[in-house]
Structures are given as structure tokens and as C-alpha cells.
Enzyme design. Sequence first.
Site, mmCIF file in Angstrom:
data_model
loop_
_atom_site.group_PDB
_atom_site.id
_atom_site.type_symbol
_atom_site.label_atom_id
_atom_site.label_comp_id
_atom_site.label_asym_id
_atom_site.label_seq_id
_atom_site.Cartn_x
_atom_site.Cartn_y
_atom_site.Cartn_z
ATOM 1 N N ASP A 124 0.320 -1.078 -0.133
ATOM 2 C CA ASP A 124 -0.245 -0.275 -0.037
ATOM 3 C C ASP A 124 1.047 0.685 -0.206
ATOM 4 O O ASP A 124 1.106 1.803 1.139
ATOM 5 C CB ASP A 124 -0.769 -0.511 1.296
ATOM 6 N N SER A 218 -4.999 8.396 6.275
ATOM 7 C CA SER A 218 -4.098 8.023 4.804
ATOM 8 C C SER A 218 -3.245 7.806 4.082
ATOM 9 O O SER A 218 -3.562 9.306 3.882
ATOM 10 C CB SER A 218 -4.999 6.686 3.910
ATOM 11 N N GLY A 219 -2.143 7.320 3.990
ATOM 12 C CA GLY A 219 -1.314 7.870 3.134
ATOM 13 C C GLY A 219 -0.079 8.977 4.362
ATOM 14 O O GLY A 219 0.792 9.383 3.547
#
Length: 268
Positions: A124, A218-219
Site C-alpha cells: 500500500d 491514510s497516506g
Amino acid sequence: MLRFLVLTSLAALALGNLVPQPRYLEDSVGRVVGGNVAKPNSWPWQISLQYRSGSNYYHTCGGTLIEKGWVMTAAHCVDSGRTYRVVLGEHDLYSNSGTEQIIDVKQVIIHAGWNRYNVADGYDIALLRLANDATLNSHVELGSLPHSGQILPHNNLCYITGWGLTSTGGSLSSQLKEAYLPLVGHEVCSSSSWWGSTVKDTMVCGGGGAESGCNGDSGGPLNCFVDGRYYVHGIASFVSGYGCNYPQKPTVFTRVSAYIDWINSNMM
């Protein structure tokens, strides 16, 4: 059968009934669970990743500026084919302080191993090539990456930063938050009473108590203190479907040190 809740779509995954539902963190609202509002620009490598809808842009994920023309984020943040931009030097999403730099994304590079239907496969991670180089200053700096293969010890001091939900299903807050998430060693995090086999050795866990990442984070980076400075050791990936800060289900990050060669080869 276990179902992963993807915030843009639903997908099923067979992992065993005892594993809680992991949930991506890229929702467009909210921020870090627990923690405090960060001092403006105290994490100057943190970026807001935004997607275009109509004539407007909306925050969807975090990310890390790793070179003047490159941002590192999660693959699941950018696998939808949308048009993206990054905002550097940001603190309050709804207020212009004059420190911001807004740069379009020229190219999205997603790891070939990424499977959008199964976050537990790992990989991911994505790189964003910017249309123009960022200008480095006291508000915008490069994040430091770890040595290839480096593994930090259990309880290493780390912080998550982002604009994610303040609680599961919680209220909005526009300012960047930070939360202390001590690193959870792989042996503990992959044990049956924690995440079990869902967590691979290319992932790293942080927290597992009152504070965590949540939708909108996220990220973004897991900033870990090593040898007197902060390094970005993780990319926020998923949390438990039972709740963002469910006990013994810490926030799971892509382990950056597992992908240093991939990062370097793609930026070349």
C-alpha cells in the site's frame, strides 16, 4: 468471510472470522483520534492530498514530501483515476495562512503488487510526481526516510499526523493533529490477540489504545524518533472496522524501510 470496508467501494476478503474488519483511512472528513492540534508547520513534510470534484478540491489523504518534486502516500489513496493536487505548508484546511504551496500531481506511480481488493496483501504505497518542484523553507521541508530494512524496537516513540476523524464517526476539525502512537513490534502486533496474520512483516503497527489514526489520515506519515530526529517509518494504511482506536488493534502502516529500493528506483 471477512469484509474490508473500502470507503469508496465494498470488497470481500476471506481472512478468517476472528480477524476484525480493517478499514482504509482515506475518507474526506475528520482527523486523528485523540492527540492534540499540532503547532502550525511543526511537521513540515506533511501534505494534504486533495481530489477534484467539479470545480472544487477536497482533502482525501495525507502524504509526505520526500523530494522537492515527489510525494509518498498510500496506494489506496490514488487508485481511483481522479485528478489530484497536493497542498504543502498546510495547517488549517479551511483557512489560508500564506504558507501554503499548491501543486498539481503530474504522475501517479502505484506499486505493482498493490491489490485494491485486499489491503492485507500489503504494497500500500504510491509515489506522486509533482508538476513543479516545491520550494523548501521553514514551512515546507523534506521528510527523512529510514535505512533500507531498518526495524525499530517495540515502544519506539512515534507520532501520527493528519486531518482524519477525531473519533470513529466523529466530528470535523480543520487543523492538523498529532497523536503519540508508540510502535508495536511485529511479534506482538501479529499475535493472535492483536492483528494476527493480517499484519505482514512489510507493515508496522502503532498505538493500540486510546489514540489512533482514522478516516482521512491514510497516506500520512508515522513519524518516529531515532538518533535525535524524526524519520518517516510508516504510511497510514488501515484500522479495525470495529473502531479506529479499538483495543489491541493498532493503526497499521506500510513499513517504509521495506520499500526504499522501490522508492529510489522509481524516482530515478
